[in-house]
Write an enzyme that holds these catalytic residues in place. Structure first.
Site, PDB file in Angstrom:
ATOM      1  N   GLY B  31       0.793  -1.225   0.000  1.00 46.04           N
ATOM      2  CA  GLY B  31       0.000   0.000   0.000  1.00 46.04           C
ATOM      3  C   GLY B  31       0.824   1.274   0.000  1.00 46.04           C
ATOM      4  N   CYS B 240     -27.386  -9.682 -16.231  1.00 44.10           N
ATOM      5  CA  CYS B 240     -26.813  -9.425 -17.560  1.00 44.10           C
ATOM      6  C   CYS B 240     -27.826  -9.832 -18.626  1.00 44.10           C
ATOM      7  CB  CYS B 240     -25.510 -10.198 -17.736  1.00 44.10           C
ATOM      8  SG  CYS B 240     -24.842 -10.058 -19.409  1.00 44.10           S
ATOM      9  N   CYS B 243     -25.871 -12.874 -20.795  1.00 41.68           N
ATOM     10  CA  CYS B 243     -25.540 -14.190 -20.225  1.00 41.68           C
ATOM     11  C   CYS B 243     -26.352 -14.506 -18.980  1.00 41.68           C
ATOM     12  CB  CYS B 243     -24.043 -14.293 -19.932  1.00 41.68           C
ATOM     13  SG  CYS B 243     -23.541 -13.407 -18.443  1.00 41.68           S
ATOM     14  N   CYS B 265     -22.538  -7.597 -18.960  1.00 48.47           N
ATOM     15  CA  CYS B 265     -21.330  -7.731 -18.152  1.00 48.47           C
ATOM     16  C   CYS B 265     -20.249  -6.809 -18.703  1.00 48.47           C
ATOM     17  CB  CYS B 265     -20.791  -9.168 -18.221  1.00 48.47           C
ATOM     18  SG  CYS B 265     -21.850 -10.383 -17.457  1.00 48.47           S
ATOM     19  N   CYS B 271     -18.497 -12.914 -19.759  1.00 53.85           N
ATOM     20  CA  CYS B 271     -19.812 -12.975 -20.389  1.00 53.85           C
ATOM     21  C   CYS B 271     -19.799 -13.991 -21.545  1.00 53.85           C
ATOM     22  CB  CYS B 271     -20.195 -11.591 -20.891  1.00 53.85           C
ATOM     23  SG  CYS B 271     -21.957 -11.402 -21.242  1.00 53.85           S
TER      24      CYS B 271
END
Lengths: 260, 289, 227
Positions: B31, B240, B243, B265, B271
């Site tokens: 970080g 979606c 899909c 997606c 997808c």
């Protein structure tokens, strides 16, 4: 009087001993010593360049000192790590700048400004933070419906009161003030002075206030320190120093005030 | 296939070593933003110069590279970066998340869980999460050093005060291993939970800002929030349309001038994989997309 | 309660060539609890100077001032502040307040300083203002806009709000009408009755005769300096 002894605590909150700050060959402030007791308001006066602002920023740890000692609540401030000192600066200490723009986040709402110190010490409940912010806005006489406004939309006096609320929300014990009423209209000054007096009294704050306005210290300060060329030339009870000045410079300063 | 005029993966070996040193330091201090000597790349800033340099420093001839932009493999940015490495490194490329060893991404984490051995490289526009409220770099560095992160919550406070909830929906700040507050790059906050305890190595490169930071595998990443306004990984409340996936991050697509729209997606590989496996959404047969 | 011994005072005027003016020497006096002592002497003789020294407002050049058990001439500022809060009240001729603060607050403030709750402090302040015939409609206004007599009465109310064991009164009855003068004299009598030691300056001879148990002529201290 036994009652007098009972009122006066045994140890000073702040002990300053031989504080010196140089800028090369020039003196910022030299050999300044004093004790500040809990609940006391100390005024520092002097003309521009007398070293009063330098002294304040050294005391507050905004710039390093060359010599001397500062003890707060028995702890050696100058020997502290920066982490400790900055923690002190957002818990037990507060600093009110002359220009509220220096002490506020102008892009953050009034509530966010007041809440910042709370969040900085770990407050993580939005409802609590907002409740405290509202309480403090009320104490400094800012209407509750202004809580989400940014300080940009506030008048100078309101900005200054917001800065005070932002500083006092974490219950500091020592407040540094640099010309807090400077740049305000006299009518606004009066209201701010009254507010400060009430807060000092109700919260038992110790305050060091730097100003060139003798009327301000007469109304606000218990004790007065007069500075000239970086040195303290006289200190004592505020009304005594103003009404019976012992040093030539103080006499000049007092006699130079225009009477209204 | 490699363009011989360039060193492998475009950058010279000394530069890659310099970047690898920065990457190792970044992995050692999760970080923390490590400065590095970012090079001029043959593409404009904002097109992923930081990510490209990190990818170049990590690539080996055996690697299989995938590049996505907002989850898609076929957008301009993704295509040009993929072609860049095909030409300068001659590595194999793929669109399949599971087959890639290095994935360079802009603004998304793939839906398919990553596995040990994979490297995810993020393109970062602004690495400093505190900059929004504190523009002074000297001061923000000091704040990181001393862990003074109250300001981060001020930003979230402002969100709630203004919008009634935390409205920050991307680049949502996180705290890494209980120490550094980090900007996860502009990924949707829906992806934030995937940052944490991830088996893959996650590397972040900011070219213009000359900063590199990293999340080593399995490190802890917590999204900042309030007790009474907890973090929520939100997405559009739809499935979606192609899909039928219920739990993937969706893009809203306007389909005509009459306000018609569909949700698909954002991860095109995910997808397509579902559709190939026989899943179908509301508009799958209609073929409106 | 108040004991002054061999007190002296001079002013050095640095801005006027460093001239030194010796204004007092060898001042001695005592005020016992329940007693009112009046200071007399012509204008400029040093009555106010003496009072200000007792209050800690002027520094003494030499000698001793005991108020209760505190040696004022050598006390620290914070001890004097505590003394003024608890023990020693002062009604000066001039009212000095923060502008725009309501009269009721001005009078209640010494009580709030002592830690009294706001309602109690306000109630006591209201009693005194009513007794001194300040109309209630003025209580919410700042006294800075009041007439001289009204300001004087506000000042008196403020000075008598807390039952100080010792009181300094500088011309408390000046610029008051007969009714209010009587109220102030009654307040002084009550303070004496509860045991307060009072040191005062009264140009009003009738008032002086009514409340003062003894008179001290400060001219003696001034003459001592001249000799």
């Amino acid at each position: 009087m036994s009652i007098v002894q009972r009122m006066a605590p045994d140890t000073p909150l702040l002990q300053v001993d031989g504080l010196t700050k140089r800028y090369g060959a020039r003196i910022g402030c030299a050999d300044v010593s004093f004790d500040l007791w809990p609940g006391e308001v100390l005024g520092i006066v002097g003309e521009s360049g007398s070293g009063k602002s330098t002294l304040l920023s050294c005391l507050a740890g905004h710039q390093p000192t060359d010599a001397g000692r500062i003890r707060f609540d028995g702890r050696d401030v100058l020997a502290m790590s920066e982490t400790e000192r900055r923690r002190l600066a957002r818990t037990d200490w507060a600093y009110v700048h002359q220009n509220p723009r220096d002490g506020l986040r102008m892009g953050v709402s009034a509530g966010g400004n007041v809440g910042e110190r709370l969040m900085a010490v770990g407050a993580r409940n939005y409802g609590d933070i907002r409740g405290k912010a509202l309480d403090w806005l009320g104490r400094v006489e800012i209407a509750a419906d202004r809580i989400d406004d940014r300080p940009r939309a506030f008048s100078g006096g309101m900005q200054q009161r917001l800065q005070i609320a932002r500083n006092l929300v974490t219950g500091p014990r020592l407040v540094f003030m640099d010309e807090p009423t400077g740049g305000l209209d006299v009518s606004v000054q009066a209201r701010l002075l009254d507010l400060l007096r009430g807060l000092v009294r109700d919260l038992g704050l110790s305050v060091i206030i730097v100003t060139h306005d003798l009327a301000v210290v007469r109304l606000l300060a218990d004790r007065l320190m007069v500075m000239k060329s970086g040195r303290v030339v006289e200190q004592g009870l505020t009304d005594q120093v103003l009404d019976d000045p012992q040093h030539a410079y103080t006499q000049l300063l007092v006699s130079s005030v225009l009477q209204v | 296939m490699t363009d011989q005029a360039y060193n492998f993966a475009y950058l010279d070996e000394q530069t890659k070593r310099m970047i690898r040193r920065a990457l190792l330091k970044a992995l050692a201090v999760p970080g923390y933003q490590v400065p590095f000597a970012s090079r001029e790349m043959p593409m404009p800033y904002g097109w992923g110069t930081g990510g490209v340099q990190v990818t170049a420093a990590c690539l080996t001839p055996e690697d299989v590279l995938k590049v996505i932009d907002q989850g898609a493999d076929d957008t301009t940015n993704a295509v040009s970066i993929r072609k860049f490495f095909q030409r300068t490194a001659g590595v194999a490329v793929t669109e399949a998340t599971g087959e890639a060893t290095i994935i360079q991404t802009r603004h998304r984490i793939p839906e398919q869980p990553l596995k040990a051995g994979q490297i995810l490289v993020y393109q970062v526009p602004i690495p400093e999460p505190l900059r929004f409220l504190e523009p002074r770099e000297t001061e923000t560095r000091k704040m990181h050093e001393l862990e003074e992160y109250g300001l981060m919550h001020v930003k979230l406070y402002e969100d709630i005060a203004r919008h009634g909830q935390i409205a920050t929906s991307y680049a949502y700040p996180v705290k890494v291993e209980g120490r550094y507050v980090m900007d996860p790059s502009p990924i949707p906050k829906f992806d934030n939970p995937k940052l944490s305890v991830n088996p893959a190595i996650q590397l972040f490169g900011a070219g213009r800002e000359q900063r590199i930071y990293a999340l080593p595998p399995f490190c802890n990443v917590v999204s900042l929030d309030f007790d009474d306004h907890p973090f929520r990984a939100t997405k559009a409340a739809h499935d979606c349309d192609l899909c039928g996936a219920k739990d993937s991050y969706l893009d809203e697509v306007i389909t005509d001038d009459a306000g018609g729209r569909m949700y698909v997606c954002s991860d095109t590989d995910f997808c397509a994989g579902r559709q190939a496996a026989g899943h179908a959404g509301r508009l799958a047969a209609g073929g409106k997309a | 309660m108040i004991r002054i011994e061999n007190l002296s005072k001079g002013f050095t005027l640095y801005n006027q060539g460093g001239a030194v003016i010796q204004v007092m020497a060898g001042a001695c006096l005592t005020v016992n609890p329940g007693e009112c002592v009046g200071l007399v002497g012509q204008s400029g003789a040093g009555k106010s100077t003496l009072m200000r020294m007792v209050y800690g407002n002027y520094l003494a050049a030499g000698g001793s001032i005991l108020v209760g058990e505190l040696e004022v001439t050598r006390a620290e500022p914070r001890q004097i502040i505590a003394l003024r809060r608890q023990t020693l009240g002062y009604v000066s001729q001039f009212l000095r307040v923060v502008p725009r603060v309501p009269t009721l607050e001005v009078v209640a403030e010494p009580l709030l300083q002592l830690g009294l709750q706001v309602p109690e402090a306000r109630a006591r302040a209201a009693d005194l203002l009513a007794r001194l015939n300040i109309p209630e409609r003025l209580w919410s206004l700042s006294p800075t806009t009041f007439s001289g007599g009204e300001q004087q009465r506000v000042n008196i109310a403020r000075g008598f709000a807390h039952p100080y064991p010792a009181l300094l009164l500088d011309e408390p009855t000046a610029s008051l009408d007969a009714t209010n003068r009587a109220v102030v004299l009654a307040l002084i009598e009550e303070a004496k009755a509860r045991g307060a030691a009072i040191l005062g300056i009264f140009h009003d001879e009738g008032a002086r005769a009514q409340v003062c148990d003894r008179l001290v002529d400060v001219t003696a201290f001034t003459l001592g300096a001249a000799a």
